[in-house]
Design a protein around this motif. Structure first.
Motif, PDB file in Angstrom:
ATOM      1  N   GLN A   1       0.811  -1.210   0.000  1.00 30.00           N
ATOM      2  CA  GLN A   1       0.000   0.000   0.000  1.00 30.00           C
ATOM      3  C   GLN A   1       0.851   1.269   0.000  1.00 30.00           C
ATOM      4  N   SER A   2       2.039   1.184   0.583  1.00 27.21           N
ATOM      5  CA  SER A   2       2.877   2.382   0.686  1.00 27.21           C
ATOM      6  C   SER A   2       3.906   2.482  -0.428  1.00 27.21           C
ATOM      7  N   ASN A   3       3.887   1.563  -1.379  1.00 27.20           N
ATOM      8  CA  ASN A   3       4.893   1.581  -2.440  1.00 27.20           C
ATOM      9  C   ASN A   3       4.227   1.615  -3.809  1.00 27.20           C
ATOM     10  N   VAL A   4       4.173   2.822  -4.359  1.00 22.71           N
ATOM     11  CA  VAL A   4       3.690   3.007  -5.727  1.00 22.71           C
ATOM     12  C   VAL A   4       4.801   3.688  -6.510  1.00 22.71           C
ATOM     13  N   GLU A   5       4.663   3.722  -7.811  1.00 24.46           N
ATOM     14  CA  GLU A   5       5.689   4.327  -8.646  1.00 24.46           C
ATOM     15  C   GLU A   5       5.842   5.795  -8.287  1.00 24.46           C
TER      16      GLU A   5
ATOM     17  N   VAL B   1      11.523  -3.523  -5.565  1.00 24.48           N
ATOM     18  CA  VAL B   1      10.328  -2.987  -6.235  1.00 24.48           C
ATOM     19  C   VAL B   1      10.656  -1.703  -6.996  1.00 24.48           C
ATOM     20  N   SER B   2      11.496  -0.838  -6.414  1.00 23.25           N
ATOM     21  CA  SER B   2      11.860   0.394  -7.121  1.00 23.25           C
ATOM     22  C   SER B   2      12.608   0.080  -8.412  1.00 23.25           C
ATOM     23  N   ASN B   3      13.455  -0.972  -8.397  1.00 21.71           N
ATOM     24  CA  ASN B   3      14.125  -1.398  -9.631  1.00 21.71           C
ATOM     25  C   ASN B   3      13.109  -1.877 -10.665  1.00 21.71           C
ATOM     26  N   ALA B   4      12.112  -2.631 -10.194  1.00 19.45           N
ATOM     27  CA  ALA B   4      11.089  -3.141 -11.117  1.00 19.45           C
ATOM     28  C   ALA B   4      10.345  -1.989 -11.784  1.00 19.45           C
ATOM     29  N   PHE B   5      10.002  -0.945 -11.025  1.00 18.48           N
ATOM     30  CA  PHE B   5       9.350   0.231 -11.623  1.00 18.48           C
ATOM     31  C   PHE B   5      10.300   0.964 -12.558  1.00 18.48           C
ATOM     32  N   LYS B   6      11.551   1.165 -12.112  1.00 17.09           N
ATOM     33  CA  LYS B   6      12.507   1.968 -12.876  1.00 17.09           C
ATOM     34  C   LYS B   6      12.819   1.353 -14.236  1.00 17.09           C
TER      35      LYS B   6
END
Length: 505
Positions: free
Chosen positions: A372-376, A410-415
């Motif tokens: 819930q706290s991690n969106v792009e 997760v940030s790598n997956a978005f990036k």
């Protein structure tokens, strides 16, 4: 001799009794006899010869050389020559003979022939003694074969008596250690091969092992005749006779000096590398701490400038220009601070100074809160396609550490999947292990780069246009390992990347 009242001395001395005793003694000693009389052309054998040749008692003794295949080729010619020589010279003579039994077995015997002479010194017959020497010959052949092998081997071979005195060495002993055979026969090898740096513990272990099991295998530092150190790998075995009596020790030794030298060099190189790593870690840690102060000062100065801008009465265009570059400075300062924190984390992990603060909590609750706290972070604002397909178990984790690991992945997956389908996160339970899978549909990772992704500062060849330090995955793997888990990766260029975290329940 003790006198026994019921002992019949006359019976003991009777011809029949003497013949029985003689037959028993001959059989025990494996000795037989025969005689041949020229005038009657008659041959007589003792009982043992029938046993030795494995023939029936009705066999005609005189036909031994003519009618059987026991003596073959040169052996038959040699026996005939021996008989002819004794007959011609009237002198006794001996020789060794080999016979081949019908089943292919080989037997050996020594035959000694004596001339039988009359009162005038004329030969009237022959008397022969046959001794079975098969066991001795087989032992000799075994020794010859062993000696042949020992001479051909490049290793050192040494045989000692039960008191560990040398009785035989091969050529390699002389060539490698420098001692001639006549210098060492009769000596204990420990007296001249061992030196001040020879391990006393190894010497005690050799003695203990030979005493308990009759064998020893291991390495030892010895010295050549010229005083040079030589490392030998020993294989020592005790040799016993049929009665279980110790008769020899056989030692086979191989020169492993080159290997030990290489090991020593490798050990020194590893010690040097560990020392360099310690120095590197200390330097990086110091540098990182020193960077943090000016970085904090820069951020504070940016904030102060921002406050003054509001009351300075500057033009709107200048304020807009300043805000643009302020955002760049703030972003780069934050990135630099994170890099320093990552480097400090690496140092703390390598030095074992990171201690997890674990607590028990429901895993689904932890994962739901994280998602819930991690969106792009950019304008796309994509959300993870999240599925918790597992029973909810209580886990013992460091909540902050695990959250940082997941945030990095997760940030790598978005990036690396910008503009593509949102990354997926699934949780499953298998054999007591939670499998947390993060799959993106981005640029993927070249196969040649995948083996290095968990190393410090390594970045995939197609990812260098994206911001990053190459430390995130390496730190994530180390922190998950501290939790008793692991991280694995699968990827193809253009088809995205899948990272799986294994976390024990």
């Amino acid at each position: 001799m003790n006198y026994r009242p019921n002992f019949n001395l006359a019976t003991f001395d009777s011809l029949e009794s003497q013949q029985k005793r003689l037959s028993l003694l001959c059989k025990t000693a494996e000795i037989g006899e025969w005689s041949y009389v020229f005038s009657t052309d008659f041959t007589v054998w003792s009982d043992y010869l029938y046993d030795f040749y494995e023939l029936d008692k009705d066999f005609e003794c005189a036909e031994l050389l003519q009618s059987t295949q026991l003596y073959q080729g040169s052996e038959k010619e040699k026996m005939q020559a021996l008989i002819a020589h004794v007959t011609a010279t009237k002198k006794e003579r001996s020789d060794d003979f080999m016979i081949v039994m019908q089943d292919g077995r080989v037997k050996w015997h020594t035959t000694t022939i004596h001339p039988i002479l009359d009162a005038y010194g004329e030969i009237t017959g022959l008397y022969g003694i046959v001794q079975n020497i098969t066991a001795r010959k087989n032992s000799e052949l075994d020794l010859q074969r062993m000696a042949y092998v020992a001479e051909k081997t490049n290793g050192i071979v040494m045989i000692t008596d039960p008191e560990k005195k040398i009785i035989w060495i091969n050529n390699s002993f002389e060539e490698i250690l420098g001692y001639r055979s006549e210098e060492v026969i009769g000596l204990d090898p420990a007296a001249f091969l061992q030196g001040e740096e020879t391990s006393a513990e190894t010497i005690r272990e050799i003695t203990r092992s030979l005493r308990s099991s009759g064998t020893f295998s291991g390495e030892i530092l010895n010295y050549t005749k010229s005083g040079e150190k030589i490392w030998l790998y020993l294989n020592i075995a005790a040799v016993y006779d049929d009665a279980g009596k110790l008769i020899n020790y056989v030692a086979v030794e191989n020169d492993i000096t080159v290997i030990k030298t290489a090991e020593h060099r490798l050990q020194k190189a590893m010690e040097k590398e560990r020392e360099l790593n310690r120095f590197k870690t200390q330097f990086v840690s110091l540098a990182s701490h020193q960077f943090r102060t000016p970085l904090a000062t820069i951020r504070s100065s940016i904030d102060l400038l921002d406050l003054r801008m509001e009351s300075a009465g500057l033009s709107a265009s200048f304020i807009e220009f300043f805000q643009k570059h302020k955002a760049i400075m703030a972003e780069e300062t934050t990135r630099m601070t994170e890099l320093m924190e990552n480097i400090l984390d690496i140092g703390r992990i390598d030095e074992g100074k990171i201690e997890l603060t674990k607590k028990h909590l429901p895993f689904r609750q932890f994962m739901d809160a994280f998602v819930q706290s991690n969106v792009e972070p950019n304008e796309q604002q994509r959300k993870l396609d999240y599925h918790f397909d597992a029973p909810d178990c209580i886990v013992n984790i460091d909540e902050i550490v695990l959250r940082n690991v997941l945030r990095n992945i997760v940030s790598n997956a978005f990036k690396y999947s910008e503009g593509k389908q949102a990354p997926e996160m699934t949780v499953k339970l298998q054999d007591g292990v939670y499998l947390i899978t993060v799959k993106d549909y981005g640029i993927g990772i070249p196969e040649k780069d995948q083996a290095f992704l968990f190393q410090s500062f390594f970045r995939a060849s197609n990812a260098k246009v994206y911001p990053g330090s190459g430390l995130g995955l390496m730190i994530a793997k180390k922190l998950i390992t501290l939790h008793g888990g692991d991280i694995s990766l699968e990827s193809r260029v253009g088809s995205g990347c899948t990272i799986t975290i294994q976390l024990p329940v």
